[in-house]
Design a protein around this motif. Structure first.
Motif, PDB file in Angstrom:
ATOM      1  N   GLN A 194       3.027   7.746   2.306  1.00  0.00           N
ATOM      2  CA  GLN A 194       2.931   6.499   3.069  1.00  0.00           C
ATOM      3  C   GLN A 194       3.323   5.346   2.144  1.00  0.00           C
ATOM      4  O   GLN A 194       2.832   5.251   1.016  1.00  0.00           O
ATOM      5  N   TYR A 195       4.221   4.488   2.627  1.00  0.00           N
ATOM      6  CA  TYR A 195       4.672   3.362   1.796  1.00  0.00           C
ATOM      7  C   TYR A 195       4.859   2.134   2.687  1.00  0.00           C
ATOM      8  O   TYR A 195       5.563   2.181   3.710  1.00  0.00           O
ATOM      9  N   SER A 212      -2.939   0.106  -3.915  1.00  0.00           N
ATOM     10  CA  SER A 212      -2.876  -1.056  -3.025  1.00  0.00           C
ATOM     11  C   SER A 212      -2.915  -2.326  -3.855  1.00  0.00           C
ATOM     12  O   SER A 212      -3.595  -2.386  -4.889  1.00  0.00           O
ATOM     13  N   THR A 222       0.919  12.036  -2.948  1.00  0.00           N
ATOM     14  CA  THR A 222       0.188  13.283  -2.782  1.00  0.00           C
ATOM     15  C   THR A 222       0.856  14.404  -3.575  1.00  0.00           C
ATOM     16  O   THR A 222       2.024  14.323  -3.974  1.00  0.00           O
ATOM     17  N   LYS A 237       0.850  -1.173   0.000  1.00  0.00           N
ATOM     18  CA  LYS A 237       0.000   0.000   0.000  1.00  0.00           C
ATOM     19  C   LYS A 237       0.896   1.236   0.000  1.00  0.00           C
ATOM     20  O   LYS A 237       1.861   1.319   0.755  1.00  0.00           O
ATOM     21  N   CYS A 238       0.583   2.194  -0.884  1.00  0.00           N
ATOM     22  CA  CYS A 238       1.351   3.437  -0.945  1.00  0.00           C
ATOM     23  C   CYS A 238       0.409   4.582  -1.252  1.00  0.00           C
ATOM     24  O   CYS A 238      -0.636   4.401  -1.894  1.00  0.00           O
ATOM     25  N   LEU A 239       0.805   5.756  -0.778  1.00  0.00           N
ATOM     26  CA  LEU A 239      -0.009   6.949  -0.940  1.00  0.00           C
ATOM     27  C   LEU A 239       0.861   8.048  -1.529  1.00  0.00           C
ATOM     28  O   LEU A 239       1.904   8.398  -0.968  1.00  0.00           O
ATOM     29  N   HIS A 275      -8.129  10.574  -5.274  1.00  0.00           N
ATOM     30  CA  HIS A 275      -8.909  11.462  -4.414  1.00  0.00           C
ATOM     31  C   HIS A 275      -8.853  12.857  -5.027  1.00  0.00           C
ATOM     32  O   HIS A 275      -7.806  13.520  -5.006  1.00  0.00           O
ATOM     33  N   LYS A 289      -4.546  13.375  -4.185  1.00  0.00           N
ATOM     34  CA  LYS A 289      -3.703  12.252  -3.762  1.00  0.00           C
ATOM     35  C   LYS A 289      -4.141  10.985  -4.475  1.00  0.00           C
ATOM     36  O   LYS A 289      -5.274  10.880  -4.970  1.00  0.00           O
ATOM     37  N   CYS A 290      -3.210  10.032  -4.521  1.00  0.00           N
ATOM     38  CA  CYS A 290      -3.448   8.757  -5.212  1.00  0.00           C
ATOM     39  C   CYS A 290      -3.015   7.629  -4.284  1.00  0.00           C
ATOM     40  O   CYS A 290      -1.891   7.629  -3.769  1.00  0.00           O
ATOM     41  N   CYS A 291      -3.876   6.673  -4.087  1.00  0.00           N
ATOM     42  CA  CYS A 291      -3.614   5.517  -3.227  1.00  0.00           C
ATOM     43  C   CYS A 291      -3.563   4.255  -4.080  1.00  0.00           C
ATOM     44  O   CYS A 291      -4.506   3.972  -4.830  1.00  0.00           O
TER      45      CYS A 291
END
Length: 390
Positions: free
Chosen positions: A60-61, A100, A6, A2-4, A113, A96-98
């Motif tokens: 977030q990674y 997973s 922004t 999972k990574c976020l 998002h 932002k882009c998530c």
């Protein structure tokens, strides 16, 4: 996994996907402890590309959940590219882009998002695969160039979009030369236009290559990497060896690394032996008064050398065969009646719109020759007036 992502990094990620789409039809996604790796290779295995985004690139990674092995997957490039299709939309609306990766459902989920609470979710199916890795070592290449991507991007800008390959070499004075490459065909008589761009040594941050070396590689993949490096304002390094050996293009930043490995042609010696010389071919020697240039001489020499030969030839031939064409008005040498009458009869029979080849070449290169009447003998234009006297 999972990574976020922004902010402006969302567009950087989309740009990387666009660059990879110029090479392969499948995207290999592999979460590593060192970051997220995106790789691709073309169908002929002649081009390989890899982007490695460091963990600091993401807000977030997490490469894998505790107790689980690292997953790797392969998805269609078109499917992943559709998420980042519009780079302008990513910059204006996406906050932002998530991303997973769920091994149980075999789905790669990408959520965008956007502003005003809008959320777009893409569920992409994938296949398990082995790790895709090309074996290359930039340090083993004896030749290396490094310059801002903007400089190289401006150098390839004049080349037509349909051009397949380009030759990169070191010419005289340590000039870096980019020349369009056209494959010679034995049954073709058409001459393709060759474009060439020269860059001085001062345009490069590092230039470690000897004069005369040259490689030919695919321009489409090269433009894909340049487009990404320019948008990120990065420097581009080119590592290469002899023709036929792979060329390695690298970009490096604190947040990402990029490697493109492109195959090179092995038969570029005949096309690059005169790379960067002031005159691509030997200049045409000054023609004697009784010599006639070959009609295709202008196609085998550059414009400057041909213009010199053309002016010399026409000046000599104007006093011998073409009395109606001269570079400057003045007295002409006496002509033999046979040559004079033959030329006078040939001019009225010329079809309008089709000037003699030599005059056409003169007009093509900007040298307009004014016709001058011969001082001896009646002019063919005045021959019709004698008919009315009878």
């Amino acid at each position: 996994m999972k990574c976020l992502v922004t902010g402006g990094n969302v567009k950087v990620l989309g740009k990387a996907v666009h660059s990879l789409s110029r090479i392969g039809d499948e995207l290999y996604l592999e979460p590593l402890e060192d970051g997220l790796s995106l790789r691709t290779v073309n169908s002929s295995r002649s081009a390989y590309a890899c982007f490695l985004f460091a963990p600091l690139f993401f807000q977030q990674y997490q490469a894998a959940t505790p107790g689980q092995d690292l997953l790797r997957c392969k998805i269609l490039m078109k499917s992943f590219l559709s998420v980042f299709r519009s780079l302008a939309m990513l910059e204006k609306t996406v906050e932002k882009c998530c991303i997973s990766l769920n091994g149980r459902s075999s789905r790669l989920v990408v959520q965008l998002h956007c502003k005003f609470g809008v959320r777009k979710t893409h569920n992409l199916s994938f296949q398990d695969c082995e790790s895709l890795q090309a074996v290359f070592d930039p340090a083993s290449c004896p030749h290396m160039l490094r310059a801002p991507a903007r400089v190289l991007g401006e150098a390839v800008l004049p080349f037509p979009p349909a051009l397949a390959e380009v030759t990169l070499g070191i010419g005289r004075g340590r000039r870096v030369i980019l020349r369009s490459y056209h494959e010679e065909e034995a049954d073709s008589t058409a001459k393709a236009m060759v474009s060439e761009m020269c860059l001085g040594e001062e345009d490069f941050q590092q230039l470690q290559a000897q004069e005369g070396v040259a490689i030919t590689f695919c321009l489409k993949e090269f433009r894909g990497l340049l487009s990404f490096a320019e948008s990120a304002n990065l420097n581009l390094s080119i590592h290469f060896d002899a023709p036929g050996r792979p060329a390695i293009f690298t970009i490096k930043d604190s947040l990402l690394d990029g490697h493109f490995v492109l195959a090179t042609l092995s038969d570029t010696d005949s096309h690059s032996q005169d790379l960067g010389s002031p005159e691509r071919h030997q200049p045409v020697p000054q023609l004697q008064a009784h010599s006639i240039p070959h009609p295709d001489d202008f196609a085998n020499d550059d414009i400057d050398s041909y213009m010199i030969a053309m002016e010399t030839t026409i000046g000599n031939e104007g006093s011998r065969v073409l009395p109606s064409i001269s570079l400057s008005p003045g007295p002409q040498h006496p002509e033999s009646p046979g040559l004079h009458s033959e030329e006078d009869e040939a001019e009225p029979s010329t079809v309008p719109g089709t000037p003699p080849p030599k005059k056409f070449r003169s007009l093509f290169f900007g040298s307009i020759l004014a016709p001058v009447r011969s001082p001896q003998g009646p002019s063919p234009v005045l021959a019709e007036d004698s008919e009315g006297e009878g």
